[in-house]
Design a protein around this motif. Sequence first.
Motif, mmCIF file in Angstrom:
data_model
loop_
_atom_site.group_PDB
_atom_site.id
_atom_site.type_symbol
_atom_site.label_atom_id
_atom_site.label_comp_id
_atom_site.label_asym_id
_atom_site.label_seq_id
_atom_site.Cartn_x
_atom_site.Cartn_y
_atom_site.Cartn_z
ATOM 1 N N THR A 4 0.835 -1.198 0.000
ATOM 2 C CA THR A 4 0.000 0.000 0.000
ATOM 3 C C THR A 4 0.869 1.247 0.000
ATOM 4 O OG1 THR A 4 -1.783 -1.144 1.150
ATOM 5 C CG2 THR A 4 -1.793 1.254 1.265
ATOM 6 N N LEU A 5 1.911 1.249 0.823
ATOM 7 C CA LEU A 5 2.811 2.403 0.862
ATOM 8 C C LEU A 5 3.487 2.622 -0.491
ATOM 9 C CD1 LEU A 5 4.595 2.105 4.327
ATOM 10 C CD2 LEU A 5 2.977 3.850 3.595
ATOM 11 N N ARG A 6 3.879 1.554 -1.139
ATOM 12 C CA ARG A 6 4.556 1.681 -2.444
ATOM 13 C C ARG A 6 3.608 2.214 -3.514
ATOM 14 N NH1 ARG A 6 7.015 -3.240 -0.896
ATOM 15 N NH2 ARG A 6 9.256 -2.959 -0.595
ATOM 16 N N ASN A 7 2.345 1.821 -3.456
ATOM 17 C CA ASN A 7 1.404 2.132 -4.535
ATOM 18 C C ASN A 7 0.651 3.442 -4.365
ATOM 19 O OD1 ASN A 7 2.045 -0.254 -5.885
ATOM 20 N ND2 ASN A 7 0.582 -1.412 -4.665
ATOM 21 N N LYS A 8 0.779 4.097 -3.230
ATOM 22 C CA LYS A 8 0.058 5.352 -3.012
ATOM 23 C C LYS A 8 1.054 6.480 -2.830
ATOM 24 C CE LYS A 8 -4.337 4.033 -1.103
ATOM 25 N NZ LYS A 8 -5.324 4.398 -0.103
ATOM 26 N N ASP A 9 0.648 7.668 -3.255
ATOM 27 C CA ASP A 9 1.482 8.822 -2.995
ATOM 28 C C ASP A 9 1.071 9.448 -1.665
ATOM 29 O OD1 ASP A 9 -0.925 9.914 -3.826
ATOM 30 O OD2 ASP A 9 0.014 11.587 -4.877
#
Length: 143
Positions: free
Chosen positions: A99-104
């Motif tokens: 989730t952290l990788r895929n969201k700004d």
Amino acid sequence: MANTYPPDTSHVPPSSAAHETPGMTREAAEVAKQRAGAMWDDAKDTARSKMNEQKDTAADGLGDVAGALHDAARRRGDDDPFARLTDTAADGLDRLSGTLRNKDVSSMLRDMDSFARNQPVAFFGLALAAGFVAVRLLKDSHQ
């Protein structure tokens, strides 16, 4: 030429401020406002970029911890209840890392704001728990 006191200022042009019109003052204020806005936008972009870098670093760290937990669970064996619990925790960390990788950062802040508005008690509880954990980690790092 004789020295006179006070000095002769007849050759110095009058101050330009005395000859400014209100339109010139407004124009200067508008230019200053635009420059300040551009500086603010640059600062926001720089901060957002740094926050995204830190987010990516945190996601990588969580992924590493999850991998280590998965390895530990495999070494303990499938029949060990602690291994299943460890594997479940590692799965949760993997999901959080993804989730952290895929969201700004901006969308995460919007999600957090939405959660805080919809679940204020849960948000306060999580913020309090995060504060206790952060203080504990800071105390441990200084020892």
